[in-house]
Design an enzyme around this catalytic site. Structure first.
Site, PDB file in Angstrom:
ATOM      1  CG  HIS A  19      -0.429   6.319  26.478  1.00 29.43           C
ATOM      2  ND1 HIS A  19       0.936   6.415  26.275  1.00 29.43           N
ATOM      3  CD2 HIS A  19      -0.933   5.795  25.330  1.00 29.43           C
ATOM      4  CE1 HIS A  19       1.230   5.974  25.067  1.00 29.43           C
ATOM      5  NE2 HIS A  19       0.120   5.593  24.479  1.00 29.43           N
ATOM      6  CG  HIS A  42      -1.444   4.317  12.836  1.00 27.09           C
ATOM      7  ND1 HIS A  42      -2.791   4.554  12.679  1.00 27.09           N
ATOM      8  CD2 HIS A  42      -0.867   4.515  11.621  1.00 27.09           C
ATOM      9  CE1 HIS A  42      -3.027   4.894  11.412  1.00 27.09           C
ATOM     10  NE2 HIS A  42      -1.887   4.861  10.756  1.00 27.09           N
ATOM     11  N   GLY A 149      -3.580   0.355   8.841  1.00 28.47           N
ATOM     12  CA  GLY A 149      -4.680   0.358   9.795  1.00 28.47           C
ATOM     13  C   GLY A 149      -5.882   1.148   9.346  1.00 28.47           C
ATOM     14  CG  ASP A 169      -1.342   7.273  18.296  1.00 25.06           C
ATOM     15  OD1 ASP A 169      -1.019   8.433  18.002  1.00 25.06           O
ATOM     16  OD2 ASP A 169      -0.674   6.538  19.054  1.00 25.06           O
TER      17      ASP A 169
END
Length: 285
Positions: A19, A42, A149, A169
């Site tokens: 992040h 995701h 996805g 992810d």
């Protein structure tokens, strides 16, 4: 695989690295006025309570974001990340953790768009409910797909503004996720060569987790960057997450310098034994 819930791992050492990199990429994209899209393959639930039963089952955040909370010596990369985390904890207590959709929403301008994929039926339901609490602007900017996805991203590339970030992810509970992540990037750059692709991957005692970044390095792309953090030696049992990495295609040129400054500090802070270390590599275009 529907057994996976990111709430069990919210705010752990892998989230800190992932992040912080995401926040830097988004800030860089905001330097230009041209709109962009973010596609998250995701998405998860988007926002997590760290005082929930799920988060407290293993309390992984205690060895992740909690170690950064309240410190005043953060390098700029992680100071920015914690600024965004603090916005969701205005009472001064670390109780909420923003996942990638929420960190992205913090960065988006009015003309930018967010496209979220989430197959887990419960996670998708919570994601939509959380978005509804964000108000009209977030709902107008965001589309949620309860679909795969890996497959769904194909129809969205290239995005209409010809600027964008694809965040890949998955949980990697299914070992096919490693192959599918690689294929998604490989096919993505054929459709949208100038886009930025960010792939998170776990460091576990599985051959696929070692092979994936090396396979990504061999892609025919202009530039890439890999950063990985190991917080401890692999467990004798062969199970468990001992680190994670981020691989970016077409990364911001500013990211390598920011990580070079910040990663020694983060490695020392999040180390769980004397085997903690980081890797930072790049191919410049």
């Amino acid at each position: 695989m529907f057994s996976y819930r990111h709430a069990f791992h919210a705010g752990n050492h892998a989230d800190v690295l992932k992040h912080a990199v995401l926040a830097h990429v988004l800030d860089y994209m905001n330097r230009k006025d041209t709109p962009y899209w973010v596609i998250d393959t995701h998405a998860g639930a988007g926002l997590y309570r760290l005082d929930s039963d799920w988060a407290n089952k293993n309390a992984e955040y205690a060895d992740g974001v909690a170690r950064l909370w309240g410190r005043d010596d953060l390098p700029p990369l992680f100071a920015r990340y914690m600024e965004l985390v603090r916005r969701h904890n205005i009472d001064g207590r670390l109780r909420n953790y923003p996942g990638s959709p929420w960190l992205t929403l913090e960065a988006l301008r009015e003309s930018d768009r967010l496209r979220l994929f989430e197959m887990h039926p419960s996670e998708a339901e919570v994601l939509v409910r959380n978005l509804e609490h964000q108000g009209r602007i977030a709902l107008r900017q965001t589309t949620v797909y309860d679909a795969d996805g890996f497959e769904g991203v194909k129809a969205l590339l290239p995005p209409p503004p010809r600027r964008g970030l694809v965040l890949i992810d998955p949980s990697y509970e299914d070992k096919q996720d490693y192959r599918r992540a690689l294929t998604t990037v490989k096919e993505g750059v054929k459709r949208f060569a100038t886009g930025t692709y960010a792939v998170w991957y776990p460091q576990v005692q599985r051959r696929e987790s070692t092979d994936l970044p090396r396979q990504l390095e061999r892609l025919d792309v202009k530039s890439w960057l890999r950063v990985a953090l190991s917080v401890k030696k692999p467990a004798a049992t062969g199970f468990g997450l001992h680190g994670s990495g981020m691989f970016l295609v077409n990364p911001p040129w500013t990211l390598h310098a920011a990580l070079k400054e910040a990663m020694p500090w983060l490695t020392g802070l999040l180390a769980q034994d004397d085997r903690a270390h980081f890797v930072l590599e790049q191919r410049e275009g």
